[in-house]
Design a protein around this motif. Structure first.
Motif, PDB file in Angstrom:
ATOM      1  N   ALA A  18       0.828  -1.205   0.000  1.00 23.84           N
ATOM      2  CA  ALA A  18       0.000   0.000   0.000  1.00 23.84           C
ATOM      3  C   ALA A  18       0.867   1.261   0.000  1.00 23.84           C
ATOM      4  CB  ALA A  18      -0.926  -0.010   1.215  1.00 23.84           C
ATOM      5  N   LEU A  19       2.005   1.185   0.684  1.00 33.18           N
ATOM      6  CA  LEU A  19       2.921   2.333   0.720  1.00 33.18           C
ATOM      7  C   LEU A  19       3.444   2.662  -0.673  1.00 33.18           C
ATOM      8  CD1 LEU A  19       5.456   2.022   3.688  1.00 33.18           C
ATOM      9  CD2 LEU A  19       4.062   3.992   3.083  1.00 33.18           C
ATOM     10  N   MET A  35      -3.467   6.251   2.868  1.00 30.84           N
ATOM     11  CA  MET A  35      -3.181   4.875   3.237  1.00 30.84           C
ATOM     12  C   MET A  35      -3.264   4.705   4.747  1.00 30.84           C
ATOM     13  SD  MET A  35       0.121   3.224   4.069  1.00 30.84           S
ATOM     14  CE  MET A  35       0.390   1.572   4.517  1.00 30.84           C
ATOM     15  N   THR A  36      -3.987   3.669   5.159  1.00 28.21           N
ATOM     16  CA  THR A  36      -4.024   3.296   6.581  1.00 28.21           C
ATOM     17  C   THR A  36      -3.676   1.812   6.665  1.00 28.21           C
ATOM     18  OG1 THR A  36      -6.374   2.814   6.437  1.00 28.21           O
ATOM     19  CG2 THR A  36      -5.782   5.010   7.189  1.00 28.21           C
ATOM     20  N   PHE A  39      -2.033  -2.080  12.709  1.00 24.20           N
ATOM     21  CA  PHE A  39      -0.882  -1.620  13.455  1.00 24.20           C
ATOM     22  C   PHE A  39      -0.779  -2.446  14.721  1.00 24.20           C
ATOM     23  CE2 PHE A  39       1.153   1.080  16.555  1.00 24.20           C
ATOM     24  CZ  PHE A  39       2.328   1.327  15.886  1.00 24.20           C
ATOM     25  N   GLY A  40       0.441  -2.613  15.226  1.00 22.40           N
ATOM     26  CA  GLY A  40       0.609  -3.332  16.486  1.00 22.40           C
ATOM     27  C   GLY A  40       0.640  -4.823  16.272  1.00 22.40           C
ATOM     28  N   PRO A  41       0.217  -5.601  17.291  1.00 22.80           N
ATOM     29  CA  PRO A  41       0.370  -7.055  17.235  1.00 22.80           C
ATOM     30  C   PRO A  41      -0.240  -7.657  15.969  1.00 22.80           C
ATOM     31  CG  PRO A  41      -0.513  -6.369  19.371  1.00 22.80           C
ATOM     32  CD  PRO A  41      -0.442  -5.148  18.514  1.00 22.80           C
ATOM     33  N   LEU A  52      -6.034   1.437   1.031  1.00 28.96           N
ATOM     34  CA  LEU A  52      -5.626   2.573   0.216  1.00 28.96           C
ATOM     35  C   LEU A  52      -6.849   3.149  -0.483  1.00 28.96           C
ATOM     36  CD1 LEU A  52      -3.025   4.063  -0.761  1.00 28.96           C
ATOM     37  CD2 LEU A  52      -3.117   2.596  -2.770  1.00 28.96           C
ATOM     38  N   TYR A  63     -10.880   5.583   5.277  1.00 32.34           N
ATOM     39  CA  TYR A  63     -10.946   4.117   5.242  1.00 32.34           C
ATOM     40  C   TYR A  63     -11.812   3.623   4.087  1.00 32.34           C
ATOM     41  CZ  TYR A  63      -9.268   4.501  10.062  1.00 32.34           C
ATOM     42  OH  TYR A  63      -8.538   4.799  11.177  1.00 32.34           O
TER      43      TYR A  63
END
Lengths: 192, 391
Positions: A18-19, A35-36, A39-41, A52, A63
């Motif tokens: 997506a980046l 783009m989101t 995140f995290g675990p 995206l 979103y």
């Protein structure tokens, strides 16, 4: 406007997909991209996803509401996100890792042996670039030129060439798939 | 407050060009562009990327990054850094922000310019480390004990993280006050295009250095309108910095009269300049029946609800707070006399809505669309509130 979800398990380069696409769109294709990501675990193993939004105009809501494109590189991600893909939407899946189970008529399915292609190029880590090539060819949401321009800085310099090869391999496969599967008169994908 | 001259940014800190960048990184770039060269911090999700970016860029820019033992030490190091002559910053999230509160009071009373970004996540306590919230809005305003004022800004995009970081530093220099950037996990981790201008296009406020003879420096003046110039510790000036109520030399002056003088000054230097500090963004306010007031990520979610409401024929205006503290009291008082209702969605149980109610003072309905941490609103919920309010 495009609403795109990339999914797989943490470590497959899902967020990177997506980046790269977002950078290509917003810096080289002259459109807006937001783009989101998970995140995290949840981004470090298990079903990981990144979203995206691509638009000709400034994006407010960041979103996906109903994704028009789903890229699924793992079974878990497919099971979790396929039901949310819009009717007539585009599904691109890793054919050696995902066995699609949903209604085959509901969405447009494209099978891609991304990991196998990547291994042929020397390393399975290139699977995400193979996927991006295929994604670009099938959707036409982003130009191949912009994608290649976006790579420096987002892939290691010493693997830039290999990543471009991986992209081209996926792109070629994507074009063949696109031309082989007759476009259905469905609604999703580009027009939401 | 006398107008302060600006200068072009130091090109060393400015990574000019178009980037695809997240809000956290954009905060670090904005700080570097503004001339920040000292960052003391302690990593905490979802703010750590700002510290990482700053640390990574430090060697090339000539700055200093210290990872401290905790957030108390981080905030306190900023006060030392600022009086050592640097523009200073840290970044944190709820639990760390709580730990910084005592030092924020010290910074307020010693009138130390510093910038703290709070990338908000769900609370209370450790709450939801990886998920978004706007639950620290009142903490920013009231978190440390005693009476004082601060300035707080809220960006709604990575681009605005960059832009407001520069503004935060400029305001902190002009008013010698702690300035907070109250962003959130969503904006912090969202990637969008960020355009960083050429250094000469970025205007920064330099510190107002004392020019007078040694031995006559006074670190404070309690006018309620402006602030004294500053010096660098170690340059041979004799002065004192303390959290105790102090006189113009900085020495403890523990009387009711002096406390009144100091506290009034801390408050009035911001309140008397509020109109030039406050920034809001308006759309379709004129003739609106309902105004949706929001800030940060929620303002972007609300736009979808507003668009749908307008399509359905409702007259809906939008007021986005860019500056949340000082609060736009005058604007709300005027607005409340003209509209049926002000709808306030925010990712908390209802915080800024209390300010809106206070300023509206019963002139119109004020509707809280509260929604605790972890996710943005469902736009349909905001839409339903607008429809109800328009009746």
């Amino acid at each position: 406007m495009w609403e795109i979800k990339f999914s797989g398990f943490g470590g497959q380069g899902i967020v990177r997909c997506a980046l790269i696409t977002g950078k290509a769109i917003s810096l080289y294709d002259g459109k807006f991209a937001t783009m989101t990501q998970s995140f995290g675990p949840e981004a470090r193993g298990g079903a990981c996803q990144s979203q995206l939004i691509i638009s000709e105009t400034r994006i407010a809501y960041p979103y996906c509401t109903v994704p028009g494109v789903l890229v699924a590189l793992s079974q878990e991600a497919y099971d979790k996100y396929e039901p949310g893909l819009g009717d007539g939407g585009i599904l691109i899946y890793e054919e050696d890792l995902v066995k699609p189970s949903g209604d085959p008529q509901r969405v447009r399915r494209y099978a891609l042996p991304a990991t196998r292609f990547a291994e042929e190029l020397g390393n399975r880590l290139f699977a995400n670039l193979v996927t991006l090539g295929c994604f670009s060819a099938i959707t036409g949401a982003v130009t191949a030129e912009a994608m290649k321009k976006a790579l420096p800085g987002l892939v290691p310099d010493r693997f830039l060439k290999k990543n471009i090869q991986a992209f081209d391999k996926g792109y070629e496969h994507g074009l063949a798939l696109r031309d082989a599967v007759p476009a259905e008169p469905a609604t999703a994908g580009a027009a939401q | 407050m006398p107008a302060r001259n600006t200068v072009a940014a130091d090109p060393k800190g400015v990574d000019s060009g178009a980037h695809f960048m997240d809000g956290d990184h954009a905060l670090a770039e904005g700080a570097l562009a503004a001339g920040c060269r000292f960052f003391a911090g302690y990593p905490i999700t979802p703010s750590t990327e700002t510290a990482e970016r700053f640390a990574e860029r430090c060697p090339a820019v000539g700055g200093l990054f210290i990872q401290m033992e905790d957030e108390i030490a981080s905030a306190t190091a900023l006060i030392g850094g600022a009086w050592g002559g640097q523009k200073v910053m840290t970044v944190t999230s709820g639990p760390g922000f709580s730990l910084m509160m005592e030092t924020i009071g010290l910074a307020a009373t010693t009138e130390t310019p510093l910038v703290i970004a709070d990338v908000q996540r769900g609370g209370p306590s450790t709450g939801l480390p990886t998920l978004t919230a706007q639950q620290d809005m009142m903490q920013a305003r009231w978190g440390s004990h005693g009476d004082y004022r601060i300035i707080a800004l809220v960006p709604d995009s990575p681009q605005e993280c960059f832009d407001l970081a520069i503004e935060a530093f400029n305001l902190s220099e002009i008013y010698r006050v702690p300035v907070f950037i109250m962003t959130d996990e969503t904006v912090g981790h969202m990637h969008e295009k960020v355009v960083i201008p050429e250094a000469e296009e970025i205007r920064v406020v330099e510190r107002n250095w004392y020019q007078g003879p040694k031995g006559e420096y006074r670190p404070y003046r309690f006018t309620g309108r402006d602030v004294a110039p500053m010096v660098k510790a170690g340059d041979g000036h004799r002065f004192h910095i303390t959290g105790l109520t102090h006189d113009e030399r900085g020495y403890p002056a523990l009387t009711a009269e002096q406390n009144d003088k100091v506290v009034r000054h801390l408050i009035e230097k911001i309140d008397s300049n509020a109109e030039s500090i406050i920034r809001v963004e308006e759309d379709g306010i004129e003739g609106a029946d309902v105004v949706v007031l929001s800030y940060g990520i929620t303002s972007r979610i609300a736009i979808r609800a507003v668009q749908e409401a307008r399509q359905a024929g409702l007259k809906v205006g939008v007021l986005r707070l860019i500056t949340v503290w000082p609060f736009c009291e005058k604007k709300i008082r005027e607005l409340a006399g003209k509209v049926k209702a002000i709808v306030v969605p925010e990712i908390n149980y209802g915080q800024m809505v209390l300010e809106v109610e206070r300023c509206a003072a019963g002139q119109c309905k004020v509707v809280s669309v509260n929604h605790c941490g972890g996710a943005v609103h469902d736009p349909e919920v905001i839409l339903a509130a607008i429809q109800e309010a328009a009746k």
